[in-house]
Design a protein around this motif. Structure first.
Motif, PDB file in Angstrom:
ATOM      1  N   LYS A 136       0.840  -1.204   0.000  1.00  0.00           N
ATOM      2  CA  LYS A 136       0.000   0.000   0.000  1.00  0.00           C
ATOM      3  C   LYS A 136       0.873   1.252   0.000  1.00  0.00           C
ATOM      4  CE  LYS A 136      -3.887  -1.796   2.744  1.00  0.00           C
ATOM      5  NZ  LYS A 136      -4.625  -1.613   4.016  1.00  0.00           N
ATOM      6  N   ASN A 137       1.824   1.283   0.922  1.00  0.00           N
ATOM      7  CA  ASN A 137       2.687   2.461   1.028  1.00  0.00           C
ATOM      8  C   ASN A 137       3.505   2.679  -0.231  1.00  0.00           C
ATOM      9  OD1 ASN A 137       1.810   2.945   3.638  1.00  0.00           O
ATOM     10  ND2 ASN A 137       3.454   1.739   4.585  1.00  0.00           N
ATOM     11  N   LEU A 138       3.991   1.606  -0.820  1.00  0.00           N
ATOM     12  CA  LEU A 138       4.786   1.712  -2.043  1.00  0.00           C
ATOM     13  C   LEU A 138       3.970   2.341  -3.168  1.00  0.00           C
ATOM     14  CD1 LEU A 138       7.406   1.022  -3.628  1.00  0.00           C
ATOM     15  CD2 LEU A 138       6.358  -1.211  -4.154  1.00  0.00           C
ATOM     16  N   ILE A 139       2.747   1.894  -3.328  1.00  0.00           N
ATOM     17  CA  ILE A 139       1.904   2.391  -4.433  1.00  0.00           C
ATOM     18  C   ILE A 139       1.488   3.835  -4.190  1.00  0.00           C
ATOM     19  CG2 ILE A 139      -0.289   2.114  -5.665  1.00  0.00           C
ATOM     20  CD1 ILE A 139      -0.102  -0.901  -5.066  1.00  0.00           C
ATOM     21  N   PHE A 140       0.825   4.073  -3.063  1.00  0.00           N
ATOM     22  CA  PHE A 140       0.154   5.360  -2.891  1.00  0.00           C
ATOM     23  C   PHE A 140       1.105   6.487  -2.507  1.00  0.00           C
ATOM     24  CE2 PHE A 140      -3.130   2.067  -1.833  1.00  0.00           C
ATOM     25  CZ  PHE A 140      -3.758   2.136  -3.074  1.00  0.00           C
ATOM     26  N   SER A 141       2.195   6.177  -1.834  1.00  0.00           N
ATOM     27  CA  SER A 141       3.155   7.237  -1.500  1.00  0.00           C
ATOM     28  C   SER A 141       3.879   7.735  -2.738  1.00  0.00           C
ATOM     29  CB  SER A 141       4.168   6.734  -0.472  1.00  0.00           C
ATOM     30  OG  SER A 141       5.008   5.734  -1.032  1.00  0.00           O
ATOM     31  N   ASN A 142       3.876   6.945  -3.808  1.00  0.00           N
ATOM     32  CA  ASN A 142       4.541   7.365  -5.045  1.00  0.00           C
ATOM     33  C   ASN A 142       3.574   7.877  -6.111  1.00  0.00           C
ATOM     34  OD1 ASN A 142       7.549   6.796  -4.827  1.00  0.00           O
ATOM     35  ND2 ASN A 142       6.707   4.863  -4.076  1.00  0.00           N
ATOM     36  N   PHE A 143       2.270   7.677  -5.914  1.00  0.00           N
ATOM     37  CA  PHE A 143       1.289   8.209  -6.863  1.00  0.00           C
ATOM     38  C   PHE A 143       0.629   9.491  -6.368  1.00  0.00           C
ATOM     39  CE2 PHE A 143       1.757   4.547  -9.476  1.00  0.00           C
ATOM     40  CZ  PHE A 143       1.198   4.885 -10.701  1.00  0.00           C
ATOM     41  N   GLU A 144       0.459   9.632  -5.050  1.00  0.00           N
ATOM     42  CA  GLU A 144      -0.210  10.828  -4.533  1.00  0.00           C
ATOM     43  C   GLU A 144       0.550  12.116  -4.851  1.00  0.00           C
ATOM     44  OE1 GLU A 144      -0.722   9.756  -0.471  1.00  0.00           O
ATOM     45  OE2 GLU A 144      -2.713   8.876  -0.798  1.00  0.00           O
ATOM     46  N   PRO A 145       1.890  12.160  -4.756  1.00  0.00           N
ATOM     47  CA  PRO A 145       2.595  13.398  -5.142  1.00  0.00           C
ATOM     48  C   PRO A 145       2.381  13.767  -6.607  1.00  0.00           C
ATOM     49  CG  PRO A 145       4.033  11.975  -3.831  1.00  0.00           C
ATOM     50  CD  PRO A 145       2.822  11.164  -4.175  1.00  0.00           C
ATOM     51  N   LEU A 146       2.270  12.758  -7.474  1.00  0.00           N
ATOM     52  CA  LEU A 146       2.009  13.028  -8.890  1.00  0.00           C
ATOM     53  C   LEU A 146       0.640  13.663  -9.060  1.00  0.00           C
ATOM     54  CD1 LEU A 146       3.271   9.745 -10.638  1.00  0.00           C
ATOM     55  CD2 LEU A 146       4.532  11.838 -10.182  1.00  0.00           C
ATOM     56  N   HIS A 147      -0.368  13.108  -8.379  1.00  0.00           N
ATOM     57  CA  HIS A 147      -1.719  13.647  -8.500  1.00  0.00           C
ATOM     58  C   HIS A 147      -1.783  15.089  -8.008  1.00  0.00           C
ATOM     59  CE1 HIS A 147      -5.937  14.346  -7.207  1.00  0.00           C
ATOM     60  NE2 HIS A 147      -6.187  13.752  -8.363  1.00  0.00           N
ATOM     61  N   LYS A 148      -1.126  15.365  -6.891  1.00  0.00           N
ATOM     62  CA  LYS A 148      -1.132  16.724  -6.353  1.00  0.00           C
ATOM     63  C   LYS A 148      -0.467  17.695  -7.327  1.00  0.00           C
ATOM     64  CE  LYS A 148       0.392  19.436  -2.349  1.00  0.00           C
ATOM     65  NZ  LYS A 148       1.102  19.414  -1.039  1.00  0.00           N
ATOM     66  N   PHE A 149       0.677  17.318  -7.863  1.00  0.00           N
ATOM     67  CA  PHE A 149       1.393  18.200  -8.780  1.00  0.00           C
ATOM     68  C   PHE A 149       0.571  18.473 -10.040  1.00  0.00           C
ATOM     69  CE2 PHE A 149       3.961  18.762 -12.571  1.00  0.00           C
ATOM     70  CZ  PHE A 149       4.725  19.865 -12.232  1.00  0.00           C
ATOM     71  N   HIS A 150       0.023  17.425 -10.645  1.00  0.00           N
ATOM     72  CA  HIS A 150      -0.665  17.601 -11.921  1.00  0.00           C
ATOM     73  C   HIS A 150      -2.025  18.280 -11.767  1.00  0.00           C
ATOM     74  CE1 HIS A 150       2.187  15.692 -14.634  1.00  0.00           C
ATOM     75  NE2 HIS A 150       2.488  14.899 -13.628  1.00  0.00           N
ATOM     76  N   THR A 151      -2.601  18.241 -10.564  1.00  0.00           N
ATOM     77  CA  THR A 151      -3.810  19.031 -10.308  1.00  0.00           C
ATOM     78  C   THR A 151      -3.489  20.515 -10.457  1.00  0.00           C
ATOM     79  OG1 THR A 151      -4.696  17.346  -8.807  1.00  0.00           O
ATOM     80  CG2 THR A 151      -5.603  19.569  -8.614  1.00  0.00           C
ATOM     81  N   GLY A 152      -2.375  20.939  -9.879  1.00  0.00           N
ATOM     82  CA  GLY A 152      -1.960  22.334 -10.008  1.00  0.00           C
ATOM     83  C   GLY A 152      -1.521  22.687 -11.416  1.00  0.00           C
ATOM     84  N   PHE A 153      -0.844  21.751 -12.071  1.00  0.00           N
ATOM     85  CA  PHE A 153      -0.376  21.960 -13.448  1.00  0.00           C
ATOM     86  C   PHE A 153      -1.568  22.202 -14.382  1.00  0.00           C
ATOM     87  CE2 PHE A 153       1.959  19.729 -17.197  1.00  0.00           C
ATOM     88  CZ  PHE A 153       2.198  20.953 -17.805  1.00  0.00           C
ATOM     89  N   LEU A 154      -2.600  21.360 -14.264  1.00  0.00           N
ATOM     90  CA  LEU A 154      -3.781  21.518 -15.118  1.00  0.00           C
ATOM     91  C   LEU A 154      -4.459  22.858 -14.874  1.00  0.00           C
ATOM     92  CD1 LEU A 154      -5.870  20.461 -17.130  1.00  0.00           C
ATOM     93  CD2 LEU A 154      -7.007  19.290 -15.243  1.00  0.00           C
ATOM     94  N   LYS A 155      -4.526  23.265 -13.621  1.00  0.00           N
ATOM     95  CA  LYS A 155      -5.153  24.552 -13.299  1.00  0.00           C
ATOM     96  C   LYS A 155      -4.409  25.697 -13.979  1.00  0.00           C
ATOM     97  CE  LYS A 155      -6.762  27.292  -9.351  1.00  0.00           C
ATOM     98  NZ  LYS A 155      -6.840  27.378  -7.863  1.00  0.00           N
ATOM     99  N   GLU A 156      -3.082  25.645 -13.974  1.00  0.00           N
ATOM    100  CA  GLU A 156      -2.288  26.696 -14.623  1.00  0.00           C
ATOM    101  C   GLU A 156      -2.526  26.722 -16.135  1.00  0.00           C
ATOM    102  OE1 GLU A 156       1.803  27.565 -13.751  1.00  0.00           O
ATOM    103  OE2 GLU A 156       1.682  26.417 -11.876  1.00  0.00           O
TER     104      GLU A 156
END
Length: 573
Positions: A132-152
């Motif tokens: 669980k930690n391996l998957i989500f700790s490495n995907f959540e930062p991507l989701h957070k970054f690209h949420t802001g990227f799309l907004k820009e």
């Protein structure tokens, strides 16, 4: 392809190099044209359209679901023309808009893992905490970054379109500066991207070692939101880097060096090219491992297929058996190491015929057309050459049930082939929901093949955006959000929807322009047709029209048939 044993035809055989070439299926019947969310289930949104595969049966048109025929979605032609004239018309704007539309889809794909899969996992005690930690700790930062990227990106497009008075105060008709800033920031995510190969391997190992986790993941894939195989979503981040690179290449090619946006665009291209180069090896390993696992799910009678580091080293021959899941039964395999290949049409009196000679066994196969034969010859020879260079014979595969030692009550090969032919015309409505749209099954029903180069190009050719779809018996056009990926078009009412309402596999389809006699009389319209099924789609600009034509052609026209025009090389292995 067919196989001959002692001069008699062994019909309806598929033949494939593990792991990248899962097709060339001759003599196959028609495919159910389109499923409304192919993952199945009893609700209206999940019914399978035109399940009767008999060639004489009247098939429903794929896009006639009530869900896709809402009159409120029909745009008047005048309204669409006015809207088009209001927005910018320059090519750079539409390139920037492609960044936004494809980023929306990418963010939704990330949410399949960070939101939907994570939520489901949290409710079940089926996955070790370390995984669980391996998957989500490495995907959540991507989701957070690209949420802001799309907004820009969307904010910049709003300024470009003049939806704010801010455009008067500065030159916002560019996207290179936004891309450069975010690609530079994206480099900080490399530590997470490098973990994705490990994530894929560990998840598959977990599934292999835990029946509970295997059942959980299989059930999750049946959810409407998981419109592709689960492990495909794990490859999305590395594929997305390649898409940024392609978009920036188009933008730099479009701009003259004197353009205000050229310098930032060129710098952004250099940055993303460096990232792609650094992670290219990881991407190749992941793609191959993912294809092996998907192939394994479509096969029955073969263990030990998925071995880390394995590439094309064996050739499997199978038939589509009468199993509950309509998997392909493996009847045997030939190592590519030491194999020779020769045309043998004269010897057997059969068109498009090849003899494949292994060290201990030979088989004779036939393709349906010369083009199919050329495709197979090229890919098999490439695989043989790579196997020879490795200088290591393929590891032995373990057959779950030895092909040559049949139980007394098992049907003969010839009987089974005849059963397959009749059964597969009517079996899509009862087959395992998700696997019916896999590339192997689509190749089988559409009587076509997918080569190694086709797969390589498919990874690069992904697109999202709005298209207008013409109603069959009226002049009205319906606006749909369309995602093209994995040789398939997925249809949504809007980009905000979490799952597609319908999907259309495009292998075997023809892509053309409407003729004068079809009375379309609109710009930027293309036509898709397969047998009696015809669809017209309309893009918003010349650029988007050309992009849709480009990516759809990659699925409807085999790469091997267009190599003379495009000297495209597959990923290097």
């Amino acid at each position: 392809m067919g196989k001959w044993v002692h001069g008699s035809p062994f019909d309806l055989f598929s033949i494939a190099c593990a792991a990248k070439v899962p097709g060339s299926l001759t003599g196959s019947p028609h495919l159910s044209e389109l499923s409304i969310n192919s993952q199945g289930g009893p609700s209206v949104a999940n019914i399978t359209l035109s399940p009767n595969l008999s060639p004489d049966a009247k098939q429903s048109s794929p896009l006639v679901s009530p869900l896709l025929n809402d009159p409120s979605c029909i745009r008047a032609d005048d309204e669409e023309e006015v809207k088009r004239k209001r927005f910018p018309t320059e090519k750079a704007y539409f390139i920037a808009k492609e960044v936004a539309t494809t980023e929306r889809t990418y963010l939704k794909d990330l949410e399949v893992i960070t939101s939907w899969f994570q939520s489901a996992v949290s409710k079940e005690d089926c996955m070790p905490e370390t995984l669980k930690n391996l998957i989500f700790s490495n995907f959540e930062p991507l989701h957070k970054f690209h949420t802001g990227f799309l907004k820009e990106i969307e904010q910049r497009l709003a300024l470009w379109e003049g939806r704010s008075n801010a455009h008067i105060k500065g030159d916002y008709q560019r996207i290179g500066d936004v891309m450069l800033k975010n690609i530079q920031s994206m480099k900080q995510l490399t530590i997470h991207l490098r973990k994705h190969n490990e994530i894929l391997m560990e998840l598959e190992n977990g599934i292999k070692n835990s029946r509970k986790l295997e059942t959980f993941c299989r059930d999750f894939e049946l959810q409407k939101v998981c419109y592709l195989p689960l492990n495909t979503f794990l490859l999305r981040p590395l594929h997305r880097l390649m898409h940024y690179k392609q978009i920036m290449e188009r933008l730099c090619k479009h701009y003259p060096p004197s353009h205000i946006d050229f310098r930032d665009s060129r710098a952004a291209l250099a940055e993303i090219s460096e990232m792609v180069a650094q992670l290219h090896g990881d991407m190749i390993k992941m793609e191959n491992f993912q294809k092996l696992n998907e192939l394994k799910k479509d096969l029955i009678g073969m263990d030990n297929l998925v071995i880390p580091g394995r590439f094309n080293d064996i050739l499997l021959y199978t038939s589509r058996g009468l199993t509950a899941s309509n998997q392909f039964k493996v009847h045997g395999h030939l190592p590519l190491y030491g194999m020779t290949m020769e045309e043998s049409e004269e010897e057997w009196g059969v068109p498009h015929c090849l003899t494949l000679r292994g060290q201990h066994q030979s088989i004779v196969v036939a393709a349906s057309t010369r083009a199919e034969m050329d495709k197979w010859t090229e890919d098999i020879q490439m695989a043989i050459d790579l196997a020879e260079k490795s200088s290591v014979p393929a590891p032995e595969l373990l057959a779950s049930s030895p092909p040559d030692n049949k139980s007394p009550d098992e049907t003969t090969v010839d009987q089974e082939s005849e059963d397959d032919l009749s059964a597969s015309r009517t079996s899509l409505e009862r087959q395992s929901p998700h696997r019916g749209n896999t590339t192997v099954h689509v190749c089988w029903h559409r009587n076509t093949s997918v080569s190694m180069i086709d797969f390589s190009i498919a990874v690069e050719n992904q697109l999202s955006g709005n298209l207008l779809r013409k109603f069959k018996n009226s002049n009205g056009w319906q606006k749909l959000w369309v995602v093209f990926t994995n040789f398939c078009m997925f249809f949504y009412k809007s980009h905000q929807d979490n799952h597609p309402l319908a999907s259309l596999p495009l292998l075997g389809y023809s892509l053309t322009l409407p003729s004068e006699s079809e009375n379309i009389h609109k710009d930027y319209v293309f036509k898709l047709h397969f047998k009696s099924h015809v669809y017209y789609f309309r893009a918003e600009s010349e650029y988007t029209f050309e992009r849709w034509m480009e990516v759809i052609r990659s699925a409807t026209s085999s790469a091997s048939r267009t190599r003379a025009l495009s000297h495209k090389e597959p990923h290097a292995y």
